[in-house]
Every structure is written in structure tokens, then in C-alpha cells.
Design an enzyme around this catalytic site. Structure first.
Site, PDB file in Angstrom:
ATOM      1  N   VAL A  11       0.661  -1.254  -0.121  1.00  0.00           N
ATOM      2  CA  VAL A  11       0.089   0.181   0.021  1.00  0.00           C
ATOM      3  C   VAL A  11       0.925   1.250   0.015  1.00  0.00           C
ATOM      4  O   VAL A  11       0.815   2.199  -0.972  1.00  0.00           O
ATOM      5  CB  VAL A  11      -1.062   0.076   1.238  1.00  0.00           C
ATOM      6  CG1 VAL A  11      -1.581   1.285   1.573  1.00  0.00           C
ATOM      7  CG2 VAL A  11      -2.057  -0.879   1.104  1.00  0.00           C
ATOM      8  N   GLU A 153      -3.867  -5.730  -5.223  1.00  0.00           N
ATOM      9  CA  GLU A 153      -2.632  -6.224  -5.460  1.00  0.00           C
ATOM     10  C   GLU A 153      -2.869  -6.936  -6.947  1.00  0.00           C
ATOM     11  O   GLU A 153      -3.827  -7.461  -7.017  1.00  0.00           O
ATOM     12  CB  GLU A 153      -2.113  -7.268  -4.580  1.00  0.00           C
ATOM     13  CG  GLU A 153      -1.629  -6.646  -3.359  1.00  0.00           C
ATOM     14  CD  GLU A 153      -1.249  -7.833  -2.096  1.00  0.00           C
ATOM     15  OE1 GLU A 153      -0.980  -8.685  -2.507  1.00  0.00           O
ATOM     16  OE2 GLU A 153      -1.337  -7.262  -1.283  1.00  0.00           O
ATOM     17  N   LYS A 202     -14.186   0.696   5.586  1.00  0.00           N
ATOM     18  CA  LYS A 202     -13.116  -0.235   5.015  1.00  0.00           C
ATOM     19  C   LYS A 202     -13.443  -1.734   5.209  1.00  0.00           C
ATOM     20  O   LYS A 202     -13.582  -2.798   4.484  1.00  0.00           O
ATOM     21  CB  LYS A 202     -11.816   0.094   5.419  1.00  0.00           C
ATOM     22  CG  LYS A 202     -10.761  -0.780   4.967  1.00  0.00           C
ATOM     23  CD  LYS A 202     -10.534  -1.107   3.576  1.00  0.00           C
ATOM     24  CE  LYS A 202      -9.629  -2.196   3.220  1.00  0.00           C
ATOM     25  NZ  LYS A 202      -9.296  -2.310   1.895  1.00  0.00           N
ATOM     26  N   LEU A 248     -18.044 -12.942  -8.208  1.00  0.00           N
ATOM     27  CA  LEU A 248     -19.024 -14.100  -8.136  1.00  0.00           C
ATOM     28  C   LEU A 248     -18.427 -15.189  -8.775  1.00  0.00           C
ATOM     29  O   LEU A 248     -18.815 -15.856  -9.680  1.00  0.00           O
ATOM     30  CB  LEU A 248     -20.395 -13.739  -8.942  1.00  0.00           C
ATOM     31  CG  LEU A 248     -21.221 -12.710  -8.283  1.00  0.00           C
ATOM     32  CD1 LEU A 248     -22.553 -12.683  -8.775  1.00  0.00           C
ATOM     33  CD2 LEU A 248     -21.633 -13.532  -6.761  1.00  0.00           C
ATOM     34  N   GLY A 255      -8.048 -15.647  -0.392  1.00  0.00           N
ATOM     35  CA  GLY A 255      -6.892 -15.521   0.731  1.00  0.00           C
ATOM     36  C   GLY A 255      -6.327 -14.055   0.603  1.00  0.00           C
ATOM     37  O   GLY A 255      -7.123 -13.146   0.156  1.00  0.00           O
ATOM     38  N   CYS A 258      -5.613  -9.333   3.038  1.00  0.00           N
ATOM     39  CA  CYS A 258      -6.751  -8.616   3.625  1.00  0.00           C
ATOM     40  C   CYS A 258      -8.051  -9.074   3.842  1.00  0.00           C
ATOM     41  O   CYS A 258      -8.498  -8.986   5.314  1.00  0.00           O
ATOM     42  CB  CYS A 258      -6.925  -7.440   2.656  1.00  0.00           C
ATOM     43  SG  CYS A 258      -5.828  -6.182   2.377  1.00  0.00           S
TER      44      CYS A 258
HETATM   45  N1  LIG Z   1      -2.026  -5.122   0.676  1.00  0.00           N
HETATM   46  C1  LIG Z   1      -3.360  -4.893   0.198  1.00  0.00           C
HETATM   47  O1  LIG Z   1      -3.699  -5.334  -0.940  1.00  0.00           O
HETATM   48  C2  LIG Z   1      -3.929  -3.744   1.036  1.00  0.00           C
HETATM   49  C3  LIG Z   1      -5.107  -3.333   0.282  1.00  0.00           C
HETATM   50  C4  LIG Z   1      -6.051  -2.387   1.193  1.00  0.00           C
HETATM   51  C5  LIG Z   1      -5.622  -1.884   2.537  1.00  0.00           C
HETATM   52  N2  LIG Z   1      -4.503  -2.546   3.044  1.00  0.00           N
HETATM   53  C6  LIG Z   1      -3.733  -2.219   4.558  1.00  0.00           C
HETATM   54  O2  LIG Z   1      -2.894  -1.230   4.349  1.00  0.00           O
HETATM   55  C7  LIG Z   1      -1.951  -1.731   5.341  1.00  0.00           C
HETATM   56  C8  LIG Z   1      -0.460  -1.900   4.852  1.00  0.00           C
HETATM   57  O3  LIG Z   1      -0.696  -3.197   4.103  1.00  0.00           O
HETATM   58  P1  LIG Z   1       0.506  -3.789   3.342  1.00  0.00           P
HETATM   59  O4  LIG Z   1       0.181  -4.926   2.440  1.00  0.00           O
HETATM   60  O5  LIG Z   1       1.140  -2.518   2.534  1.00  0.00           O
HETATM   61  O6  LIG Z   1       1.649  -3.991   4.306  1.00  0.00           O
HETATM   62  P2  LIG Z   1       3.315  -4.595   4.208  1.00  0.00           P
HETATM   63  O7  LIG Z   1       3.374  -5.625   5.231  1.00  0.00           O
HETATM   64  O8  LIG Z   1       3.523  -4.913   2.741  1.00  0.00           O
HETATM   65  O9  LIG Z   1       4.036  -3.362   4.322  1.00  0.00           O
HETATM   66  C9  LIG Z   1       4.208  -2.655   5.763  1.00  0.00           C
HETATM   67  C10 LIG Z   1       5.411  -1.935   5.771  1.00  0.00           C
HETATM   68  O10 LIG Z   1       5.551  -1.213   7.013  1.00  0.00           O
HETATM   69  C11 LIG Z   1       6.818  -1.017   6.998  1.00  0.00           C
HETATM   70  N3  LIG Z   1       6.897  -0.777   8.759  1.00  0.00           N
HETATM   71  C12 LIG Z   1       6.574  -1.433   9.984  1.00  0.00           C
HETATM   72  N4  LIG Z   1       6.642  -0.594  10.908  1.00  0.00           N
HETATM   73  C13 LIG Z   1       7.125   0.415  10.523  1.00  0.00           C
HETATM   74  C14 LIG Z   1       7.644   1.645  11.276  1.00  0.00           C
HETATM   75  N5  LIG Z   1       7.617   1.771  12.443  1.00  0.00           N
HETATM   76  N6  LIG Z   1       7.959   2.726  10.427  1.00  0.00           N
HETATM   77  C15 LIG Z   1       8.093   2.649   9.385  1.00  0.00           C
HETATM   78  N7  LIG Z   1       8.002   1.474   8.516  1.00  0.00           N
HETATM   79  C16 LIG Z   1       7.196   0.682   9.071  1.00  0.00           C
HETATM   80  C17 LIG Z   1       7.146  -2.479   6.979  1.00  0.00           C
HETATM   81  O11 LIG Z   1       8.528  -2.728   7.024  1.00  0.00           O
HETATM   82  C18 LIG Z   1       6.744  -2.804   5.654  1.00  0.00           C
HETATM   83  O12 LIG Z   1       7.560  -2.379   4.587  1.00  0.00           O
HETATM   84  C19 LIG Z   1      -2.486  -2.859   6.153  1.00  0.00           C
HETATM   85  O13 LIG Z   1      -3.262  -2.405   7.199  1.00  0.00           O
HETATM   86  C20 LIG Z   1      -3.364  -3.469   5.201  1.00  0.00           C
HETATM   87  O14 LIG Z   1      -4.448  -4.254   5.875  1.00  0.00           O
HETATM   88  C21 LIG Z   1      -3.689  -3.605   2.346  1.00  0.00           C
END
Ligand SMILES: NC(=O)c1ccc[n+]([C@@H]2O[C@H](COP(=O)([O-])OP(=O)(O)OC[C@H]3O[C@@H](n4cnc5c(N)ncnc54)[C@H](O)[C@@H]3O)[C@@H](O)[C@H]2O)c1
Length: 443
Positions: A11, A153, A202, A248, A255, A258
Site C-alpha cells: 500500500v 494487488e 473499509k 462471483l 486469501g 486483507c
Molecule cells: N496489501 C493490500 O492489498 C492492501 C489493500 C488495502 C489495505 N491494506 C492495508 O494497508 C496496510 C498495509 O498493508 P501492506 O500490505 O502494504 O503491508 P506490508 O506488510 O506490505 O507493508 C508494511 C510496511 O511497513 C513497514 N513498517 C512497519 N513498521 C514500521 C515503522 N514503525 N516505521 C516505518 N515503516 C514500518 C514494514 O517494514 C513494511 O515495509 C494494512 O493495514 C493492510 O490491511 C492492504
């Protein structure tokens, strides 16, 4: 505008790149220093179509940079996005420790007015907690807003640059005006609301999409018993505007990082206010059972799995991503191994990540789909990567010990299967499976 994005995962990185693409000055922060080093060298640590090119061009234009120094990033920015992970705790609740740690760091480095925006998916009330945490550390002025992320993604760039809507939850008029201005180049469809509603939007959205998937999967299980074709059923339902055709597609269940965690978290959020979210609990249960349908069909086709060689195509939770977090393939491969099968696995992109989840002597990692299928007693298709649809089924059948396929994603058409030698089991299409006779008998 000057923007900091904290967390450069799926994200944060995509958001940072896209905000720079629409003309902002963006600094992305991560506490994983080796990741920041890679990013500064122009290396994208995740697989996301189109991301590398967009990242490079904006770095070259001087609009995008990366640092592990959160203080420097906060100092340079007017708006700070929090995009760190919120994974599940063992009881299903969202783990807010990363978000809270970032809030403390923001509070520590605040030296003038900022808008602090949460993109991470967080339970209702979390942004109030973030505000209280920062306020307990800093006397500087700031506003808090919830702007949840809806990107998928595999199509994350497109989703970010052309979102269906942007939800802005805040009680501050100043923050609303600034965030409206920031997001206007992306869409005019802005939903302005209070923080708690934004947080809930969300979870409710993901829970609803997961419900659609479990619903069609249950319909597919019934289709198999009554002799109906779930793909035609879904098509017929989808034309109804009240229903819509997306989500659908029957398969082996949802999986990823999220839906599984967000459905569990919403059940916990409801539980904390003494509400038993029975419908969502069933959605989760159906999803778990659906993964095991692959195993049931496999056992029906080949009998005991002990000593059998099973080819597995697809490890990522969906195509066009290297993300294997909570992928159905994890449960299925684990079950195969536990049952004494020998697994030959192939995925075009996600093998490396998958091996961090499960790596055992009884699994071999193959470099092409045909190598994986060579000499196998059966093939399970677990992700609908495009290249699988293009494989010559005649050649494939000849390479296998037995031409048995469990197609967990309905990759192949009736025509392709009928022209092949495969003993074929798909999802909710009984005309193509060995169940056909039984289905006719029931009717
Ligand atoms: N992946 C998706 O498709 C998606 C879609 C919508 C919402 N989200 C939400 O967005 C959020 C992030 O998801 P993601 O998939 O990008 O996670 P991710 O695990 O891919 O990335 C998180 C990043 O944050 C960094 N991080 C952790 N603690 C930190 C800190 N204290 N300071 C700086 N960086 C730090 C980690 O090193 C990592 O690079 C989650 O809450 C998720 O539910 C994800």
C-alpha cells in the site's frame, strides 16, 4: 504538496509512487533499512505490474525519495500517511503495535501543524487512539483523518490512479479541504464522513466482498450436486444491476493479506460491543472449508495421497502478485505434505515468498508448469495465472503419470477439457466432472 508515507509495503509504496505521479513531492519511510537501500537503488521489493517504471520515472524527476529517517520525513511534509501493516493477532484482532509505534514517532518529531492520515486498515476507534497518543506526547497542532485504502494487488497502480471513490473521514474542516485538493486529480467521487464511519467503511467493504465469494462458493457446491453450472449461474445473476458480476467467481476461496484478516478483525470488533456477527462467522467457515474441497476431489480421483506425486500450479493468493499471505495454497500444500504426498510446485513469481512459509524435503520447486506436471499422479491448479490457460492440454496429459486435474479456479473451458484426455474436476461445473452421473441421478 509535501507528503510523507510511512511504511513502503504494497500500500505505502504504491500510494507514494502515485502521489508523486500526480505532482506531489513524496518521501517514503520504512524502518527496514535494507528495503530502503533497495528502493534508493531503484529496486522494487515486491511484484506489482507497472510499479517499477512509475517509481523510476518519479525518482528521476526528483519527486520521490526513500528514507529510514522518520524525523526527516515528518519535518519535510504537510501530510503524513500511515501505511504500516495491521496483521492478525492469534485471536483474530488487528495487531495495532506498528500503527501505535508510528504514532509515537510522529508525536516525538512534530514541530508544526500536520495532517496525519491513516491508510492502514484499522478497527473503529483507532484514529481516536492515534490522536490521543500524539497529543500525550506533543503540544503541536495537528489533525487526524482516516482515508482507508481499497487498492487490489495485481492492479494496484490502476486502482490508485482511478479509484472508485476516496473516503475521507475527519472532523477537521482544514483537513477536509487539504485532502480534497490532494485527491481531486484521482477522482471527483469523494465520500466525506466522520472518522469512525470511514474506519467501518473499509471493514464493511471487505466483509461484503468476502461474503459474495463465500456465497458463490456455496452455490457452486450445490451446483455440483444438482447438475447446474456455477459459471452460467453467476453470469445470469451478475447481469442484475442490484447484484453485479464482480466477486462471483467460484473457486477455492479467498486469501491474501486483507480478506482473511479483515473478516476476523470485524468479527472481533463486533464481539467487543457484544454483537455476534453470525453471518460473517459463516463466511469465514465456508471459506476455510472451500480450500479443502480441492483435497476431497483429489482423494476422490486418486484415492489415498500417501506416496502420490501431486503437481501444484500457483502459490500466490491470486495472479499478478507475489503475495502469499494466507494463500489457499499454503493450507492445501501443507495438507498434501501431511498426507504423505510428494509435491512438485510451480508459480511464476511467488515461489520465493512461499518457501518462507513452507519448505520441506517432500516439496520440490519447479521452474516451468510442465516440469511440475512431469510424472505426476494428479495436478492441482490453485491460482489462475494466465500462462496456465495457454498450456497445451494434450502435451500436458502425456507428460503426467495419470491425466488427472483438479482445477480450483475453473481455468479451462468445457471445449478444452472435452478435447483432452483429462479426468477433470473443477468448481461447480459438474458436467465436466466425474460427479456428472451422480448429479443426474439426484435430479
Ligand atoms: N496489501 C493490500 O492489498 C492492501 C489493500 C488495502 C489495505 N491494506 C492495508 O494497508 C496496510 C498495509 O498493508 P501492506 O500490505 O502494504 O503491508 P506490508 O506488510 O506490505 O507493508 C508494511 C510496511 O511497513 C513497514 N513498517 C512497519 N513498521 C514500521 C515503522 N514503525 N516505521 C516505518 N515503516 C514500518 C514494514 O517494514 C513494511 O515495509 C494494512 O493495514 C493492510 O490491511 C492492504
Amino acid at each position: 504538496m509535501n507528503i510523507a508515507v510511512i511504511g513502503t509495503g504494497y500500500v505505502g509504496l504504491v500510494s507514494g509512487v502515485c502521489f508523486s505521479e500526480i505532482g506531489n513531492q513524496v518521501i517514503c519511510v520504512d524502518n527496514n533499512e535494507s528495503k530502503v537501500e533497495m528502493l534508493n537503488e531503484g529496486i522494487v521489493p515486491i511484484y506489482e505490474p507497472g510499479l517499477k517504471e512509475l517509481m523510476s520515472s518519479n525518482m528521476q524527476a526528483g519527486k520521490l525519495s526513500f528514507t529510514s529517517n522518520i524525523g526527516e520525513a515528518i519535518h519535510q511534509s504537510d501530510i503524513i500517511f500511515i501505511a504500516v501493516g495491521t496483521p492478525s493477532l492469534p485471536n483474530g484482532e488487528a495487531n495495532l503495535s506498528y500503527v501505535e509505534q508510528v504514532a509515537v514517532e510522529i508525536g516525538t518529531h512534530l514541530e508544526s501543524y500536520k495532517i496525519i492520515v491513516t491508510k492502514s486498515t484499522v478497527p473503529v476507534g483507532t484514529n481516536d487512539r492515534i490522536r490521543d497518543l500524539i497529543r500525550s506526547i506533543s503540544s503541536q497542532p495537528f489533525d487526524v483523518a482516516s482515508v482507508p485504502e481499497f487498492l487490489r494487488e495485481g492492479s494496484a497502480i490502476k486502482d490508485t490512479l482511478n479509484p472508485d471513490r476516496i473516503v475521507i473521514g475527519t472532523s477537521s474542516e482544514r483537513a477536509i479541504q487539504t485532502l480534497k485538493k490532494l485527491h481531486r486529480p484521482l477522482t471527483n467521487n469523494l465520500v466525506i464522513t466522520d472518522i469512525r464511519s470511514a474506519e467501518m467503511i473499509k471493514y464493511a467493504s471487505n466483509a461484503f466482498l468476502a461474503t459474495k465469494i463465500s456465497f458463490i462458493n456455496e452455490i457452486s457446491n450445490i451446483c455440483e450436486k444438482v447438475g447446474a453450472d456455477v459459471t452460467r449461474v453467476a453470469e445470469g445473476m451478475g447481469y442484475d444491476k442490484r447484484i453485479g458480476s464482480s466477486f462471483l467467481k467460484a473457486g477455492i476461496g479467498y486469501g491474501g493479506s486483507c480478506f482473511p484478516k479483515d473478516t476476523q478483525a470485524l468479527i472481533q470488533i463486533a464481539g467487543m460491543v457484544d454483537y455476534d456477527f453470525r453471518l460473517l462467522k459463516s463466511v469465514v467457515e465456508v471459506n476455510q472449508d472451500q480450500r479443502m474441497q480441492v483435497i476431497h476431489k483429489l482423494e476422490e480421483a486418486v484415492g489415498s495421497l500417501t506416496g502420490k506425486t501431486i503437481a501444484v500450479w500457483g502459490l500466490a493468493f491470486k495472479p499478478d502478485t507475489d503475495d502469499v499471505r494466507d494463500a489457499p495454497a499454503i493450507d492445501i500444500v501443507q495438507h498434501l505434505v501431511d498426507s504423505g504426498a510428494y509435491v512438485k510446485a510451480y508459480d511464476p513469481i511467488a515461489t520465493e515468498n512461499f518457501r518462507k512459509e513452507i519448505d520441506m524435503a517432500s516439496i520440490s520447486w519447479q521452474d516451468t508448469p510442465l516440469h511440475a506436471a512431469q510424472g505426476a499422479d494428479a495436478l492441482c491448479v490453485l491460482t489462475e495465472w494466465k500462462e496456465f490457460a495457454q498450456v497445451d492440454l494434450h502435451v500436458l496429459a502425456q507428460m503426467m503419470k495419470e491425466p488427472v486435474m483438479i482445477d480450483g479456479r475453473n481455468v479451462y473451458s468445457a471445449e478444452q477439457i472435452q478435447m483432452s484426455a483429462f479426468q477433470y474436476y473443477s468448481v461447480g461445473r459438474p458436467g465436466l466432472t466425474k460427479l456428472e452421473g451422480k448429479a443426474q441421478a439426484i435430479i
